[in-house]
Design an enzyme around this catalytic site. Structure first.
Site, PDB file in Angstrom:
ATOM      1  N   SER A  12       0.854  -1.191   0.000  1.00  0.00           N
ATOM      2  CA  SER A  12       0.000   0.000   0.000  1.00  0.00           C
ATOM      3  C   SER A  12       0.887   1.238   0.000  1.00  0.00           C
ATOM      4  O   SER A  12       1.685   1.433   0.928  1.00  0.00           O
ATOM      5  CB  SER A  12      -0.882   0.012   1.247  1.00  0.00           C
ATOM      6  OG  SER A  12      -1.343   1.338   1.470  1.00  0.00           O
ATOM      7  N   HIS A  37      -1.173  -1.362  -4.359  1.00  0.00           N
ATOM      8  CA  HIS A  37      -2.440  -0.997  -3.709  1.00  0.00           C
ATOM      9  C   HIS A  37      -2.461   0.511  -3.445  1.00  0.00           C
ATOM     10  O   HIS A  37      -1.544   1.061  -2.826  1.00  0.00           O
ATOM     11  CB  HIS A  37      -2.553  -1.780  -2.398  1.00  0.00           C
ATOM     12  CG  HIS A  37      -3.834  -1.595  -1.658  1.00  0.00           C
ATOM     13  ND1 HIS A  37      -4.972  -2.332  -1.934  1.00  0.00           N
ATOM     14  CD2 HIS A  37      -4.161  -0.778  -0.633  1.00  0.00           C
ATOM     15  CE1 HIS A  37      -5.944  -1.977  -1.099  1.00  0.00           C
ATOM     16  NE2 HIS A  37      -5.473  -1.029  -0.299  1.00  0.00           N
ATOM     17  N   ASP A  39      -4.620   3.688  -1.939  1.00  0.00           N
ATOM     18  CA  ASP A  39      -5.687   4.013  -0.991  1.00  0.00           C
ATOM     19  C   ASP A  39      -6.222   5.419  -1.209  1.00  0.00           C
ATOM     20  O   ASP A  39      -5.505   6.408  -1.023  1.00  0.00           O
ATOM     21  CB  ASP A  39      -5.148   3.904   0.443  1.00  0.00           C
ATOM     22  CG  ASP A  39      -4.926   2.457   0.856  1.00  0.00           C
ATOM     23  OD1 ASP A  39      -5.890   1.673   0.780  1.00  0.00           O
ATOM     24  OD2 ASP A  39      -3.790   2.125   1.244  1.00  0.00           O
ATOM     25  N   HIS A  70      -8.306   1.139  -3.873  1.00  0.00           N
ATOM     26  CA  HIS A  70      -9.212   0.942  -2.741  1.00  0.00           C
ATOM     27  C   HIS A  70      -9.879   2.274  -2.426  1.00  0.00           C
ATOM     28  O   HIS A  70      -9.234   3.182  -1.892  1.00  0.00           O
ATOM     29  CB  HIS A  70      -8.370   0.430  -1.546  1.00  0.00           C
ATOM     30  CG  HIS A  70      -9.129   0.221  -0.289  1.00  0.00           C
ATOM     31  ND1 HIS A  70      -8.494   0.040   0.922  1.00  0.00           N
ATOM     32  CD2 HIS A  70     -10.460   0.153  -0.019  1.00  0.00           C
ATOM     33  CE1 HIS A  70      -9.394  -0.126   1.875  1.00  0.00           C
ATOM     34  NE2 HIS A  70     -10.596  -0.049   1.331  1.00  0.00           N
ATOM     35  N   MET A  72     -12.065   4.541  -0.335  1.00  0.00           N
ATOM     36  CA  MET A  72     -12.694   4.759   0.979  1.00  0.00           C
ATOM     37  C   MET A  72     -13.368   6.112   0.913  1.00  0.00           C
ATOM     38  O   MET A  72     -12.940   7.089   1.543  1.00  0.00           O
ATOM     39  CB  MET A  72     -11.618   4.692   2.078  1.00  0.00           C
ATOM     40  CG  MET A  72     -11.114   3.271   2.313  1.00  0.00           C
ATOM     41  SD  MET A  72      -9.539   3.185   3.188  1.00  0.00           S
ATOM     42  CE  MET A  72      -8.417   3.303   1.792  1.00  0.00           C
ATOM     43  N   MET A 141     -11.237  -6.005   5.627  1.00  0.00           N
ATOM     44  CA  MET A 141     -10.420  -5.016   6.353  1.00  0.00           C
ATOM     45  C   MET A 141     -10.047  -5.597   7.711  1.00  0.00           C
ATOM     46  O   MET A 141     -10.924  -5.936   8.521  1.00  0.00           O
ATOM     47  CB  MET A 141     -11.205  -3.710   6.560  1.00  0.00           C
ATOM     48  CG  MET A 141     -11.503  -2.921   5.302  1.00  0.00           C
ATOM     49  SD  MET A 141     -10.061  -2.443   4.319  1.00  0.00           S
ATOM     50  CE  MET A 141      -9.059  -1.541   5.498  1.00  0.00           C
ATOM     51  N   GLY A 146      -8.642   3.945   7.209  1.00  0.00           N
ATOM     52  CA  GLY A 146      -8.326   5.361   7.401  1.00  0.00           C
ATOM     53  C   GLY A 146      -6.852   5.644   7.611  1.00  0.00           C
ATOM     54  O   GLY A 146      -6.377   6.707   7.232  1.00  0.00           O
ATOM     55  N   GLY A 148      -2.621   3.925   7.975  1.00  0.00           N
ATOM     56  CA  GLY A 148      -1.660   2.835   7.936  1.00  0.00           C
ATOM     57  C   GLY A 148      -1.093   2.603   9.324  1.00  0.00           C
ATOM     58  O   GLY A 148      -1.303   3.395  10.248  1.00  0.00           O
ATOM     59  N   GLY A 149      -0.405   1.493   9.479  1.00  0.00           N
ATOM     60  CA  GLY A 149       0.331   1.239  10.716  1.00  0.00           C
ATOM     61  C   GLY A 149      -0.505   0.838  11.913  1.00  0.00           C
ATOM     62  O   GLY A 149      -0.034   0.895  13.047  1.00  0.00           O
ATOM     63  N   ASP A 177      -6.532  -6.446   4.156  1.00  0.00           N
ATOM     64  CA  ASP A 177      -5.960  -5.102   4.178  1.00  0.00           C
ATOM     65  C   ASP A 177      -5.861  -4.581   5.604  1.00  0.00           C
ATOM     66  O   ASP A 177      -6.880  -4.318   6.243  1.00  0.00           O
ATOM     67  CB  ASP A 177      -6.829  -4.163   3.322  1.00  0.00           C
ATOM     68  CG  ASP A 177      -6.147  -2.828   3.076  1.00  0.00           C
ATOM     69  OD1 ASP A 177      -5.015  -2.626   3.555  1.00  0.00           O
ATOM     70  OD2 ASP A 177      -6.769  -1.977   2.406  1.00  0.00           O
ATOM     71  N   GLY A 178      -4.624  -4.429   6.070  1.00  0.00           N
ATOM     72  CA  GLY A 178      -4.373  -3.806   7.363  1.00  0.00           C
ATOM     73  C   GLY A 178      -3.620  -4.693   8.332  1.00  0.00           C
ATOM     74  O   GLY A 178      -4.028  -5.822   8.613  1.00  0.00           O
ATOM     75  N   GLY A 199       1.240  -2.071   3.966  1.00  0.00           N
ATOM     76  CA  GLY A 199       1.829  -0.748   3.799  1.00  0.00           C
ATOM     77  C   GLY A 199       3.076  -0.610   4.646  1.00  0.00           C
ATOM     78  O   GLY A 199       4.205  -0.744   4.162  1.00  0.00           O
TER      79      GLY A 199
HETATM   80  O1  5RP Z   1      -6.649   0.712   3.453  1.00  0.00           O
HETATM   81  C1  5RP Z   1      -5.767   0.940   4.251  1.00  0.00           C
HETATM   82  C2  5RP Z   1      -6.061   1.722   5.498  1.00  0.00           C
HETATM   83  O2  5RP Z   1      -7.385   2.097   5.497  1.00  0.00           O
HETATM   84  C3  5RP Z   1      -4.351   0.517   3.962  1.00  0.00           C
HETATM   85  O3  5RP Z   1      -4.327  -0.192   2.741  1.00  0.00           O
HETATM   86  C4  5RP Z   1      -3.788  -0.337   5.078  1.00  0.00           C
HETATM   87  O4  5RP Z   1      -3.913   0.238   6.322  1.00  0.00           O
HETATM   88  C5  5RP Z   1      -2.358  -0.724   4.815  1.00  0.00           C
HETATM   89  O5  5RP Z   1      -1.512  -0.222   5.787  1.00  0.00           O
HETATM   90  P1  5RP Z   1      -0.807  -1.117   6.910  1.00  0.00           P
HETATM   91  O6  5RP Z   1      -0.270  -2.342   6.232  1.00  0.00           O
HETATM   92  O7  5RP Z   1       0.246  -0.204   7.434  1.00  0.00           O
HETATM   93  O8  5RP Z   1      -1.858  -1.460   7.929  1.00  0.00           O
HETATM   94 FE   FE2 Z   2      -6.305  -0.176   1.520  1.00  0.00          FE
END
Ligand code: 5RP
Ligand code: FE2
Length: 231
Positions: A12, A37, A39, A70, A72, A141, A146, A148-149, A177-178, A199
């Site tokens: 991401s 990916h 966002d 993606h 949002m 999800m 919203g 990353g991390g 994802d996430g 990400g």
């Molecule tokens: O859609 C997303 C957040 O809404 C991102 O794609 C996702 O959070 C990727 O980040 P990480 O791998 O750091 O969690």
């Molecule tokens: Fe995403």
């Protein structure tokens, strides 16, 4: 895009250098990722803002493989054409983003691209049973969208397993994802996921000037996921 259930790693770019998206996309592809990916956040459906279709179109020129967008955003329907024209190969909208998700998926497929459906952590699979002929990808999800991390939400592993059973032999990707890391990737891969978005887990420790850590991170996530598939 030919369908395959092999593990695909999709970094991401939410965790990339926002002033250098082109070079970042080239770097992660050179380091062995499968999809990129992207966002898109609107500050309304999710409490954060990223960018729109013009940026996606600019990024597209630097991606040789699959651009996985993606969305949002809510409403989503007025923007489907713009993101399809920006070059998305997979365009994913959220089930929670509006009352007419069936129409949204039809609008995506009308462009001849893959239609994705994303589910927030609190959303169940019930509505999906009426949409299985309309989707090419379901995105589970594993964080609240919203940012990353964030930390992986473990309750979603059971959802992935149930989704895998619901999909059966249909050519539908299950994307996670996430919070994907070498520790969490095996859990979702064993449950049936094939596309792993990461990400922070891919971009940590590296940069365009020093991209080798991107490759190491991609290989570590892929190896952990593939090991459990073969176990
Ligand atoms: O859609 C997303 C957040 O809404 C991102 O794609 C996702 O959070 C990727 O980040 P990480 O791998 O750091 O969690
Ligand atoms: Fe995403």
């Amino acid at each position: 895009m030919t369908f395959s259930r092999a593990i695909k790693i999709a970094p991401s770019i939410l965790s990339a250098d926002f002033a250098n998206f082109g070079a970042e996309c080239e770097a992660i592809e050179a380091q062995g990722c499968d999809w990129v990916h992207v966002d898109v956040m609107d500050g309304h459906f999710v409490p954060n803002l990223t960018f729109g279709p013009a940026t996606c179109a600019a990024i597209r020129k630097h991606i040789k493989g699959v651009m996985d967008v993606h969305l949002m955003i809510a409403p989503v329907d007025p923007y489907i054409d713009a993101f399809a024209q920006a070059g998305a190969d997979v365009l994913t909208a959220h089930l929670e983003a509006g009352p007419h998700i069936h129409r949204t998926l039809q609008a995506i497929r009308a462009h001849g691209i893959k239609a994705g459906l994303a589910l927030n952590p609190a959303t169940g699979l019930d509505s999906l049973s009426y949409l299985l002929d309309m989707v090419d990808l379901v995105c589970v999800m594993t964080v609240n969208p919203g940012f990353g991390g964030q930390k992986f939400i473990h309750s979603q592993v059971d959802k992935v397993r149930a989704l895998r059973a619901m999909i059966g032999d249909r050519p539908i990707h299950i994307e996670i994802d996430g919070g994907v890391t070498p520790e969490t990737a095996p859990l979702v891969a064993a449950a049936g996921a094939d596309v792993l978005v990461a990400g922070s887990g891919v971009f940590k420790g590296g940069s365009v000037a020093n991209p080798a850590p991107y490759g190491e991170n991609i290989r570590a996530i892929r190896a952990a996921a593939e090991a459990t598939r073969q176990a």
